[in-house]
Write an enzyme that holds these catalytic residues in place. Structure first.
Site, PDB file in Angstrom:
ATOM      1  N   ASP A  38       0.373 -10.838  13.744  1.00  0.00           N
ATOM      2  CA  ASP A  38       0.315 -10.432  15.146  1.00  0.00           C
ATOM      3  C   ASP A  38       0.914 -11.457  16.103  1.00  0.00           C
ATOM      4  O   ASP A  38       1.360 -11.110  17.188  1.00  0.00           O
ATOM      5  CB  ASP A  38      -1.122 -10.076  15.556  1.00  0.00           C
ATOM      6  N   GLU A  60       3.772 -15.076   2.040  1.00  0.00           N
ATOM      7  CA  GLU A  60       4.542 -16.144   2.683  1.00  0.00           C
ATOM      8  C   GLU A  60       5.064 -17.172   1.685  1.00  0.00           C
ATOM      9  O   GLU A  60       6.138 -17.759   1.908  1.00  0.00           O
ATOM     10  CB  GLU A  60       3.685 -16.834   3.749  1.00  0.00           C
ATOM     11  N   HIS A 123      -8.719 -15.817  16.206  1.00  0.00           N
ATOM     12  CA  HIS A 123      -8.549 -15.632  14.772  1.00  0.00           C
ATOM     13  C   HIS A 123      -7.373 -16.480  14.281  1.00  0.00           C
ATOM     14  O   HIS A 123      -6.495 -16.859  15.049  1.00  0.00           O
ATOM     15  CB  HIS A 123      -8.326 -14.155  14.437  1.00  0.00           C
ATOM     16  N   HIS A 124      -7.355 -16.761  13.011  1.00  0.00           N
ATOM     17  CA  HIS A 124      -6.351 -17.608  12.363  1.00  0.00           C
ATOM     18  C   HIS A 124      -6.446 -19.075  12.796  1.00  0.00           C
ATOM     19  O   HIS A 124      -5.514 -19.846  12.535  1.00  0.00           O
ATOM     20  CB  HIS A 124      -4.918 -17.098  12.606  1.00  0.00           C
ATOM     21  N   GLY A 421       9.344 -28.987  -8.526  1.00  0.00           N
ATOM     22  CA  GLY A 421       8.829 -28.368  -9.748  1.00  0.00           C
ATOM     23  C   GLY A 421       7.647 -27.452  -9.542  1.00  0.00           C
ATOM     24  O   GLY A 421       6.687 -27.491 -10.309  1.00  0.00           O
ATOM     25  N   ASP A 452       7.244 -16.536 -19.137  1.00  0.00           N
ATOM     26  CA  ASP A 452       6.203 -15.565 -18.798  1.00  0.00           C
ATOM     27  C   ASP A 452       5.074 -16.216 -17.994  1.00  0.00           C
ATOM     28  O   ASP A 452       4.494 -15.588 -17.101  1.00  0.00           O
ATOM     29  CB  ASP A 452       5.661 -14.889 -20.062  1.00  0.00           C
ATOM     30  N   ASN A 479       6.840 -16.505 -24.388  1.00  0.00           N
ATOM     31  CA  ASN A 479       6.403 -17.456 -25.416  1.00  0.00           C
ATOM     32  C   ASN A 479       4.943 -17.860 -25.228  1.00  0.00           C
ATOM     33  O   ASN A 479       4.547 -18.975 -25.551  1.00  0.00           O
ATOM     34  CB  ASN A 479       7.329 -18.678 -25.471  1.00  0.00           C
ATOM     35  N   GLY A 481       2.785 -18.373 -22.623  1.00  0.00           N
ATOM     36  CA  GLY A 481       2.101 -19.271 -21.696  1.00  0.00           C
ATOM     37  C   GLY A 481       2.935 -20.414 -21.171  1.00  0.00           C
ATOM     38  O   GLY A 481       4.156 -20.342 -21.086  1.00  0.00           O
ATOM     39  N   GLU A 485       3.606 -27.488 -20.147  1.00  0.00           N
ATOM     40  CA  GLU A 485       2.289 -28.108 -20.142  1.00  0.00           C
ATOM     41  C   GLU A 485       1.774 -28.326 -21.568  1.00  0.00           C
ATOM     42  O   GLU A 485       1.125 -29.329 -21.862  1.00  0.00           O
ATOM     43  CB  GLU A 485       1.293 -27.258 -19.346  1.00  0.00           C
TER      44      GLU A 485
END
Length: 575
Positions: A38, A60, A123-124, A421, A452, A479, A481, A485
């Site tokens: 708004d 966003e 608001h916000h 990253g 994925d 693959n 996941g 990591e």
């Protein structure tokens, strides 16, 4: 008739937002990303008059990623969010643009100046009457921040911010109150474009640096050139090309600099990232008695865990704000002017250098007898699939590291987010990059490689691609996941697993018809070979989704080495 006090003294009154959007158009923005709220709705009504297209995104964060990708192809991007909830959703994307030196104009629609002065409980907000708190958060990730509160100053503020965004190649933040959207300011100054030319170096200092550089360059027996991301960001690729053409020196790129050099050029020697490079690349660069780096960003992932074995004593570093020759730094002497004079004045007859390694897409060398698609075979094979002038987007993870083994055809633009990253960045960036090609009018192929795990974070942006009829091919590497990591820590840990989706159905879940999108499930080398050779697949003008299966515990060589170094850095303790 009463005179409108808002136009008094103005030769050509225009509304603030009309002025802002006209300036965006003048500096190259044609599509604006964002989400309506708004506090920005009235401003959005001005986009069509300025000839700007409203893209709109599902959230966003994705819009910020898309504006980043758009800027990397078009030169500059723009994002509009609403106060508080909207801008904070985008802040991660803007931090990434700041980190990676991407010029994005972030316009935040905010409560009126009257509401702000009165500290109204709106608001916000955080409910504490502080309307500067979110701007303060953005101050650290913006090279200019302007609060457009006074009509008499707004035109200057806008022009200053846009110039800073372009020249420093980093985001700027514009806070646009609702009661300023339709205020009148001087529009006659729109007849004079913003001066986007970089400031010139002091001539005496520049000439001194050029003399020093030439002396070491002519003395070197085995020099090489290393091109990094800031050569792209700060627009010296013409100088890079001319330097290579004139010197005939071996030229290498960093992971972040991939695409900065024509990889079909006979002097191109491959990707250098310290110990993460191919052995012949590491050997050649480490043996150089002079390394000319252009636009270096020596981050951990860009150097395979800070594994460079080069010495500053043998380096000349060109940057956008300064130059460093061995251990002598020359602040305020920007690389563009120095490079141009070095190219003009160097004597190629005095240049000596052994050739660099020959770069090939080693497909046959990496093909085994198994039907399984391996990382080692896949990336060189992609090099044979790519066409001239493609845009290639790679996600943080296996794709970012795998693409090192892909030799590009001429004119390929490579987009990656190696320094920041942020997982999930690539999908939004691909959307923005593709829309930039539409605005340029060449409608090149945009090709995204994403795991994925990453795709689950921002998958809704496929709906924006569908809505804008984007020409994008998505290779979803299935693959199981978060591979990068896994190799850093927790190979079989549950937290590195993801749910298994019906990946190839996603374009249709998000509204595509079979005329607008196509999907494929690929599990073997032969299936992939057949697909990559298919003429329709190579020329398709819409969205294509490839569900591509690879082993869970397979990763590119460069990722393995970098992940190992990253794990060691993470585990370091003070003595």
């Amino acid at each position: 008739m009463a005179t409108d006090i808002r136009t008094k003294g103005l030769k050509k009154p225009v509304d603030v937002t009309e002025y802002l959007f006209a300036r965006l158009s003048q500096i190259g923005v044609k599509s604006v990303h964002g989400v309506p709220g708004d506090y920005n709705l009235v401003a959005l009504d001005y986009l069509p008059k300025a000839g700007l297209k409203w893209v709109g995104s599902v959230n966003e964060l994705n819009a910020a990623y898309a504006a980043d990708g758009y800027a990397r192809v078009k030169g500059i991007g723009a994002l509009i969010t609403t106060f508080g909830v909207g801008e904070l959703s985008a802040i991660n994307g803007m931090a990434g643009a700041y980190s990676e030196q991407i010029p994005v104009v972030h316009i935040v629609g905010c409560p009126s100046t009257v509401s702000q002065r009165n500290g109204m409980l709106l608001h916000h907000t955080l409910g504490n009457g502080d309307f500067n708190v979110f701007a303060n958060m953005n101050a650290e990730i913006s090279c200019a921040l302007e609060k457009l509160n006074r009509p008499s100053e707004i035109a200057d503020q806008i022009d200053h911010a846009l110039r800073e965004c372009w020249l420093r190649s980093r985001p700027v933040y514009l806070m646009l109150p609702t009661d300023m959207v339709q205020q009148k300011i001087e529009g006659e100054r729109l007849n004079t474009p913003i001066d986007l030319s970089p400031p010139k170096n002091d001539e005496d200092r520049e000439n001194y640096v050029v003399d020093v550089v030439l002396r070491y360059l002519h003395q070197a027996k085995n020099p090489v050139i290393l091109v990094d991301a800031c050569a792209i960001r700060h627009r010296v690729l013409d100088e890079v090309r001319d330097l290579v053409d004139k010197t005939k020196l071996p030229v290498f790129v960093t992971p972040m600099g991939k695409g900065a050099v024509d990889e079909t050029h006979p002097c191109y020697g491959g990707v250098y990232a310290g110990s993460g490079s191919l052995p012949e690349v590491t050997e050649r660069v480490d043996a150089a008695d002079l390394i000319i780096t252009i636009g270096a960003l020596k981050s951990d992932f860009n150097t395979a865990g800070f594994s460079y074995r080069t010495s500053q004593l043998n380096s000349i570093d060109f940057h956008s704000t300064h130059c460093v020759v061995r251990y002598s730094e020359y602040p305020g002497v920007a690389m563009k002017g120095v490079l141009r004079k070095v190219i003009e004045q160097l004597d190629p007859k005095r240049m000596e250098a052994a050739p660099g390694p020959k770069v090939l897409n080693e497909v046959k060398e990496n093909r085994d007898e198994s039907p399984t698609i391996t990382q080692a075979w896949f990336w060189p094979r992609i090099g044979e699939y790519l066409q001239e002038n493609d845009i290639v987007v790679t996600e943080t993870g296996t794709a970012n590291f795998g693409i090192w083994a892909t030799k590009f055809p001429t004119g390929v633009t490579a987009l990656s987010q190696v320094l920041w990253g942020s997982i999930g960045w690539a999908l939004g960036a691909a959307q923005g990059a593709c829309l930039a090609t539409q605005d340029i009018g060449d409608n090149r192929r945009t090709i995204l490689f994403e795991g994925d795990g990453s795709l689950t974070l921002t998958v809704q942006e496929i709906s924006t691609m569908v809505r804008h009829r984007a020409r994008i091919t998505i290779f979803c590497i299935c693959n199981e996941g978060y591979t990068i990591e896994r190799f850093i820590h927790g190979m079989d840990a549950e937290y590195n697993d993801i749910a298994e989706w019906k990946w190839k159905d996603l374009p249709f879940v998000f509204g595509a018809t079979e005329k607008e999108a196509r999907s494929f499930q690929i599990k073997t080398k032969d299936q992939l070979e057949s697909l990559l050779k298919d003429k329709d697949f190579n020329s398709w003008g819409g969205l294509q989704f490839v569900e591509l299966y690879m082993p869970k515990k397979d990763a590119p060589r460069a990722l393995l080495l970098t992940a190992e170094a990253s794990a060691k850095n993470n585990a370091k303790m003070e003595d």
